[in-house]
Design a protein around this motif. Structure first.
Motif, mmCIF file in Angstrom:
data_model
loop_
_atom_site.group_PDB
_atom_site.id
_atom_site.type_symbol
_atom_site.label_atom_id
_atom_site.label_comp_id
_atom_site.label_asym_id
_atom_site.label_seq_id
_atom_site.Cartn_x
_atom_site.Cartn_y
_atom_site.Cartn_z
ATOM 1 N N GLY A 42 44.850 -17.607 18.666
ATOM 2 C CA GLY A 42 44.580 -17.313 17.268
ATOM 3 C C GLY A 42 43.105 -17.069 17.017
ATOM 4 N N ILE A 43 42.642 -17.507 15.850
ATOM 5 C CA ILE A 43 41.263 -17.246 15.442
ATOM 6 C C ILE A 43 40.294 -18.101 16.250
ATOM 7 N N THR A 44 39.284 -17.447 16.812
ATOM 8 C CA THR A 44 38.272 -18.173 17.573
ATOM 9 C C THR A 44 36.912 -18.169 16.879
ATOM 10 N N GLN A 45 36.775 -17.343 15.839
ATOM 11 C CA GLN A 45 35.552 -17.376 15.031
ATOM 12 C C GLN A 45 35.929 -17.110 13.585
ATOM 13 N N THR A 46 35.674 -18.070 12.719
ATOM 14 C CA THR A 46 36.074 -17.936 11.325
ATOM 15 C C THR A 46 35.123 -17.017 10.566
ATOM 16 N N PHE A 47 35.544 -16.652 9.374
ATOM 17 C CA PHE A 47 34.711 -15.828 8.501
ATOM 18 C C PHE A 47 33.385 -16.519 8.224
ATOM 19 N N ALA A 48 33.451 -17.818 7.929
ATOM 20 C CA ALA A 48 32.232 -18.568 7.622
ATOM 21 C C ALA A 48 31.272 -18.571 8.804
ATOM 22 N N THR A 49 31.815 -18.743 10.019
ATOM 23 C CA THR A 49 30.968 -18.737 11.212
ATOM 24 C C THR A 49 30.368 -17.370 11.451
ATOM 25 N N SER A 50 31.174 -16.322 11.264
ATOM 26 C CA SER A 50 30.662 -14.966 11.503
ATOM 27 C C SER A 50 29.563 -14.610 10.512
ATOM 28 N N THR A 51 29.667 -15.140 9.279
ATOM 29 C CA THR A 51 28.625 -14.894 8.283
ATOM 30 C C THR A 51 27.286 -15.423 8.775
ATOM 31 N N ARG A 52 27.285 -16.633 9.322
ATOM 32 C CA ARG A 52 26.043 -17.220 9.818
ATOM 33 C C ARG A 52 25.546 -16.486 11.059
ATOM 34 N N VAL A 53 26.454 -16.072 11.928
ATOM 35 C CA VAL A 53 26.057 -15.322 13.124
ATOM 36 C C VAL A 53 25.377 -14.005 12.733
ATOM 37 N N ILE A 54 25.936 -13.328 11.739
ATOM 38 C CA ILE A 54 25.359 -12.070 11.268
ATOM 39 C C ILE A 54 23.986 -12.305 10.656
ATOM 40 N N LEU A 55 23.854 -13.357 9.846
ATOM 41 C CA LEU A 55 22.562 -13.670 9.233
ATOM 42 C C LEU A 55 21.514 -13.941 10.294
ATOM 43 N N ASP A 56 21.830 -14.764 11.284
ATOM 44 C CA ASP A 56 20.870 -15.064 12.347
ATOM 45 C C ASP A 56 20.492 -13.800 13.112
ATOM 46 N N GLY A 57 21.444 -12.922 13.312
ATOM 47 C CA GLY A 57 21.161 -11.660 13.992
ATOM 48 C C GLY A 57 20.233 -10.773 13.181
#
Length: 225
Positions: A42-57
């Motif tokens: 199933g899901i291995t990266q949630t929406f909330a986690t991806s938001t932070r990953v994108i911000l850090d990037g």
């Protein structure tokens, strides 16, 4: 179209003017593929986690690197929470209220459930229900996400309309057998994509293109008469 359910999202929100560039970068970076799933896990990266990953990037990129040292961990956490209180387009609230007199209106989003609850509460969005695709272990535009929504609503796919401001979203819904309604929003698809969307009557691929929720509500009311 004689429909029982309108499934809508994310054609209701617009970015604050001073955050438009960052919002656009997030939207451009957050393709469906950035929301990770892995087979039967199933899901291995949630929406909330991806938001932070994108911000850090973003903060690691040349354009935004000057802010990286200023925005510490608490500041970054607070910035991610901006998603929970996005502004809405002016037609959203009156349009939703009118639409609900014509059928069931449900949000179907790749956002996590707490995010969707906060958005609804903060902006008084009168959904009949909220469905996060994280409940289903898959994200849109995976066919199963749309079919799962249809199943839980107790309505066959062909009696559900997906209303969205993203071409990939209406295309995914169409593959699952849902009706599709496109609402062009300037902060979502690029201009070429928006202007290229046509209804099937006009030789395009979606069932209907409307300028906003007020027009959609008016058409839905007429269809019920």
């Amino acid at each position: 179209m004689h429909l029982r359910t309108l499934t809508i999202f994310p054609s209701i929100h617009r970015p604050a003017r001073d955050g438009h560039d960052a919002y656009q970068r997030d939207r451009q970076t957050r393709t469906p593929s950035t929301l990770r799933t892995s087979g039967d896990k199933g899901i291995t990266q949630t929406f909330a986690t991806s938001t932070r990953v994108i911000l850090d990037g973003m903060l690691a990129s040349p354009r935004w690197s000057h802010l990286a040292a200023i925005w510490d961990e608490p500041a970054r956490h607070e910035l991610v929470q901006v998603w929970h209180d996005l502004d809405v387009y002016e037609d959203t609230i009156p349009g939703l209220a009118h639409l609900r007199t014509s059928g069931i209106v449900v949000a179907l989003s790749n956002g996590n459930y707490r995010l969707l609850l906060d958005m609804a509460k903060n902006k008084q969005l009168a959904w009949d229900g909220i469905l996060s695709t994280e409940f289903f272990g898959v994200y849109k535009p995976t066919t199963q996400a749309y079919l799962a929504a249809s199943y839980h609503l107790g309505v066959p796919p062909e009696r559900v309309a997906m209303v969205a401001a993203h071409k990939w979203d209406v295309e995914g819904a169409a593959l699952a057998g849902l009706k599709t309604i496109y609402v062009p929003r300037p902060a979502e698809d690029n201009q070429e994509a928006r202007e290229g969307m046509r209804s099937k009557v006009e030789g395009g691929s979606v069932d209907l293109v409307v300028k906003d929720f007020k027009e959609l509500a008016m058409l839905a009311a007429k269809a019920r008469k």
